[in-house]
Write a protein that holds these residues in place. Sequence first.
Motif, PDB file in Angstrom:
ATOM      1  N   LYS A  43     -19.790  38.952  27.337  1.00 59.09           N
ATOM      2  CA  LYS A  43     -20.733  37.893  27.673  1.00 59.09           C
ATOM      3  C   LYS A  43     -21.591  38.285  28.875  1.00 59.09           C
ATOM      4  O   LYS A  43     -21.091  38.710  29.898  1.00 59.09           O
ATOM      5  CB  LYS A  43     -19.978  36.601  27.969  1.00 59.09           C
ATOM      6  N   GLY A  44     -22.883  38.134  28.685  1.00 55.33           N
ATOM      7  CA  GLY A  44     -23.823  38.448  29.751  1.00 55.33           C
ATOM      8  C   GLY A  44     -24.363  39.864  29.702  1.00 55.33           C
ATOM      9  O   GLY A  44     -25.149  40.260  30.553  1.00 55.33           O
ATOM     10  N   VAL A  45     -23.958  40.636  28.683  1.00 56.12           N
ATOM     11  CA  VAL A  45     -24.448  42.008  28.543  1.00 56.12           C
ATOM     12  C   VAL A  45     -25.087  42.155  27.165  1.00 56.12           C
ATOM     13  O   VAL A  45     -24.466  41.839  26.149  1.00 56.12           O
ATOM     14  CB  VAL A  45     -23.316  43.046  28.708  1.00 56.12           C
ATOM     15  N   THR A  46     -26.329  42.609  27.160  1.00 51.16           N
ATOM     16  CA  THR A  46     -27.048  42.843  25.908  1.00 51.16           C
ATOM     17  C   THR A  46     -27.721  44.206  25.957  1.00 51.16           C
ATOM     18  O   THR A  46     -27.931  44.766  27.027  1.00 51.16           O
ATOM     19  CB  THR A  46     -28.131  41.771  25.658  1.00 51.16           C
ATOM     20  N   MET A  47     -28.040  44.708  24.783  1.00 50.21           N
ATOM     21  CA  MET A  47     -28.822  45.936  24.682  1.00 50.21           C
ATOM     22  C   MET A  47     -30.100  45.590  23.925  1.00 50.21           C
ATOM     23  O   MET A  47     -30.091  44.746  23.032  1.00 50.21           O
ATOM     24  CB  MET A  47     -28.022  47.012  23.977  1.00 50.21           C
ATOM     25  N   LYS A  48     -31.171  46.240  24.326  1.00 51.95           N
ATOM     26  CA  LYS A  48     -32.484  45.907  23.768  1.00 51.95           C
ATOM     27  C   LYS A  48     -33.321  47.155  23.559  1.00 51.95           C
ATOM     28  O   LYS A  48     -33.152  48.143  24.253  1.00 51.95           O
ATOM     29  CB  LYS A  48     -33.258  45.011  24.740  1.00 51.95           C
ATOM     30  N   PHE A  49     -34.238  47.027  22.618  1.00 52.24           N
ATOM     31  CA  PHE A  49     -35.319  47.986  22.447  1.00 52.24           C
ATOM     32  C   PHE A  49     -36.580  47.317  22.973  1.00 52.24           C
ATOM     33  O   PHE A  49     -36.724  46.095  22.875  1.00 52.24           O
ATOM     34  CB  PHE A  49     -35.589  48.264  20.964  1.00 52.24           C
ATOM     35  N   ASP A  50     -37.502  48.106  23.450  1.00 51.83           N
ATOM     36  CA  ASP A  50     -38.833  47.589  23.720  1.00 51.83           C
ATOM     37  C   ASP A  50     -39.826  48.690  23.378  1.00 51.83           C
ATOM     38  O   ASP A  50     -39.590  49.865  23.677  1.00 51.83           O
ATOM     39  CB  ASP A  50     -38.993  47.153  25.177  1.00 51.83           C
ATOM     40  N   ALA A  51     -40.865  48.313  22.718  1.00 49.48           N
ATOM     41  CA  ALA A  51     -41.940  49.232  22.363  1.00 49.48           C
ATOM     42  C   ALA A  51     -43.233  48.544  22.754  1.00 49.48           C
ATOM     43  O   ALA A  51     -43.513  47.437  22.305  1.00 49.48           O
ATOM     44  CB  ALA A  51     -41.908  49.523  20.868  1.00 49.48           C
ATOM     45  N   THR A  52     -43.982  49.194  23.631  1.00 47.97           N
ATOM     46  CA  THR A  52     -45.180  48.572  24.179  1.00 47.97           C
ATOM     47  C   THR A  52     -46.365  49.531  24.078  1.00 47.97           C
ATOM     48  O   THR A  52     -46.241  50.627  23.524  1.00 47.97           O
ATOM     49  CB  THR A  52     -44.968  48.197  25.666  1.00 47.97           C
ATOM     50  N   ARG A  53     -47.433  49.140  24.665  1.00 43.80           N
ATOM     51  CA  ARG A  53     -48.610  50.007  24.719  1.00 43.80           C
ATOM     52  C   ARG A  53     -48.423  51.118  25.739  1.00 43.80           C
ATOM     53  O   ARG A  53     -49.210  52.059  25.773  1.00 43.80           O
ATOM     54  CB  ARG A  53     -49.857  49.193  25.063  1.00 43.80           C
ATOM     55  N   SER A  54     -47.369  51.013  26.561  1.00 41.83           N
ATOM     56  CA  SER A  54     -47.156  52.033  27.596  1.00 41.83           C
ATOM     57  C   SER A  54     -45.909  52.882  27.364  1.00 41.83           C
ATOM     58  O   SER A  54     -45.625  53.766  28.164  1.00 41.83           O
ATOM     59  CB  SER A  54     -47.091  51.386  28.976  1.00 41.83           C
ATOM     60  N   GLY A  55     -45.154  52.620  26.301  1.00 45.87           N
ATOM     61  CA  GLY A  55     -44.013  53.472  26.046  1.00 45.87           C
ATOM     62  C   GLY A  55     -42.878  52.823  25.280  1.00 45.87           C
ATOM     63  O   GLY A  55     -42.975  51.681  24.823  1.00 45.87           O
ATOM     64  N   ALA A  56     -41.782  53.582  25.185  1.00 49.59           N
ATOM     65  CA  ALA A  56     -40.575  53.168  24.473  1.00 49.59           C
ATOM     66  C   ALA A  56     -39.450  53.005  25.487  1.00 49.59           C
ATOM     67  O   ALA A  56     -39.299  53.831  26.394  1.00 49.59           O
ATOM     68  CB  ALA A  56     -40.195  54.223  23.438  1.00 49.59           C
ATOM     69  N   PHE A  57     -38.638  51.961  25.315  1.00 53.42           N
ATOM     70  CA  PHE A  57     -37.576  51.643  26.252  1.00 53.42           C
ATOM     71  C   PHE A  57     -36.293  51.308  25.491  1.00 53.42           C
ATOM     72  O   PHE A  57     -36.332  50.579  24.508  1.00 53.42           O
ATOM     73  CB  PHE A  57     -37.943  50.415  27.101  1.00 53.42           C
ATOM     74  N   VAL A  58     -35.164  51.826  25.984  1.00 51.71           N
ATOM     75  CA  VAL A  58     -33.841  51.452  25.508  1.00 51.71           C
ATOM     76  C   VAL A  58     -33.137  50.877  26.726  1.00 51.71           C
ATOM     77  O   VAL A  58     -33.028  51.536  27.761  1.00 51.71           O
ATOM     78  CB  VAL A  58     -33.071  52.657  24.929  1.00 51.71           C
ATOM     79  N   ILE A  59     -32.676  49.631  26.601  1.00 54.65           N
ATOM     80  CA  ILE A  59     -32.247  48.859  27.770  1.00 54.65           C
ATOM     81  C   ILE A  59     -30.847  48.290  27.565  1.00 54.65           C
ATOM     82  O   ILE A  59     -30.547  47.733  26.514  1.00 54.65           O
ATOM     83  CB  ILE A  59     -33.228  47.683  27.997  1.00 54.65           C
ATOM     84  N   ILE A 118     -47.589  51.535  20.961  1.00 56.98           N
ATOM     85  CA  ILE A 118     -47.178  50.900  19.704  1.00 56.98           C
ATOM     86  C   ILE A 118     -48.370  50.637  18.779  1.00 56.98           C
ATOM     87  O   ILE A 118     -48.213  50.565  17.564  1.00 56.98           O
ATOM     88  CB  ILE A 118     -46.374  49.604  19.954  1.00 56.98           C
ATOM     89  N   HIS A 119     -49.562  50.530  19.318  1.00 56.75           N
ATOM     90  CA  HIS A 119     -50.737  50.285  18.480  1.00 56.75           C
ATOM     91  C   HIS A 119     -51.192  51.542  17.731  1.00 56.75           C
ATOM     92  O   HIS A 119     -52.029  51.445  16.841  1.00 56.75           O
ATOM     93  CB  HIS A 119     -51.888  49.748  19.319  1.00 56.75           C
ATOM     94  N   ARG A 120     -50.665  52.684  18.095  1.00 57.89           N
ATOM     95  CA  ARG A 120     -51.030  53.936  17.422  1.00 57.89           C
ATOM     96  C   ARG A 120     -49.952  54.281  16.398  1.00 57.89           C
ATOM     97  O   ARG A 120     -48.923  54.855  16.723  1.00 57.89           O
ATOM     98  CB  ARG A 120     -51.187  55.058  18.431  1.00 57.89           C
ATOM     99  N   GLN A 121     -50.211  53.925  15.162  1.00 58.30           N
ATOM    100  CA  GLN A 121     -49.209  54.104  14.110  1.00 58.30           C
ATOM    101  C   GLN A 121     -48.801  55.558  13.920  1.00 58.30           C
ATOM    102  O   GLN A 121     -47.672  55.827  13.518  1.00 58.30           O
ATOM    103  CB  GLN A 121     -49.718  53.510  12.800  1.00 58.30           C
ATOM    104  N   GLU A 122     -49.665  56.487  14.266  1.00 55.37           N
ATOM    105  CA  GLU A 122     -49.301  57.903  14.141  1.00 55.37           C
ATOM    106  C   GLU A 122     -48.209  58.295  15.145  1.00 55.37           C
ATOM    107  O   GLU A 122     -47.577  59.342  15.000  1.00 55.37           O
ATOM    108  CB  GLU A 122     -50.531  58.814  14.292  1.00 55.37           C
TER     109      GLU A 122
END
Length: 155
Positions: A43-59, A118-122
Motif C-alpha cells: 500500500k502506497g507504492v505504485t509503478m508507472k510509465f510516462d511518455a511525453t513530448r520530452s521523453g520516456a519515464f519508468v517510475i 510521443i507525438h513522433r510515431q517513428e
Amino acid sequence: MYSKDEVRDLKKRFWDGLSTYAEQYSELKGRKHKFMLHNTRLKGVTMKFDATRSGAFVILEIDHRSEERQEKLCAHFEEYRQYLDDEFEGNLIWDKNYTKDCGKRVVRIYCMREGLDIHRQEQWNDFYEYLVANMIKMERGFTQIKAMWDMWEGE
C-alpha cells in the motif's frame, strides 16, 4: 498541432502499441497483467510509465496517505537501495521531494530517456523498448525490496 481528440487517439494508439510490444518478452508471457503497476501489494507504492513530448519515464512512486508510513517506506527503500541500483547500474534518480501536479509531495525513484517525443510515431519503438526493458528491471528490484519489507513487517 493536434486537437484534444487527436491527442487522445494518439495516446490510446501508443499505449495499445506498448501492450502489443510487451507480448514479445518471455518474462511477461503467461502473466494475467503484463506489469504490476498499481498492483504492487504494498500500500502506497505504485509503478508507472510516462511518455511525453520530452521523453520516456519508468517510475516507482511512494505515495502513502500517512506521512509516517511514507517515511518508513522511503527509509526501507533507501536501506535496500542496492537491489534497484544493481538492476539499473546506478542510473536511477531518487527524488524524495517530488511534487505532483496536484501539489502532493511523494518519493519518486525513476529512470528516464530524454529526446523522445510521443507525438513522433517513428520514435514509438524506441519508447516501447526503453519502457518495457526498464519496467522489467524496476519490478525485479522492487520484488526483492518488497520481500525484505514482508519479512520486516512479519517480525
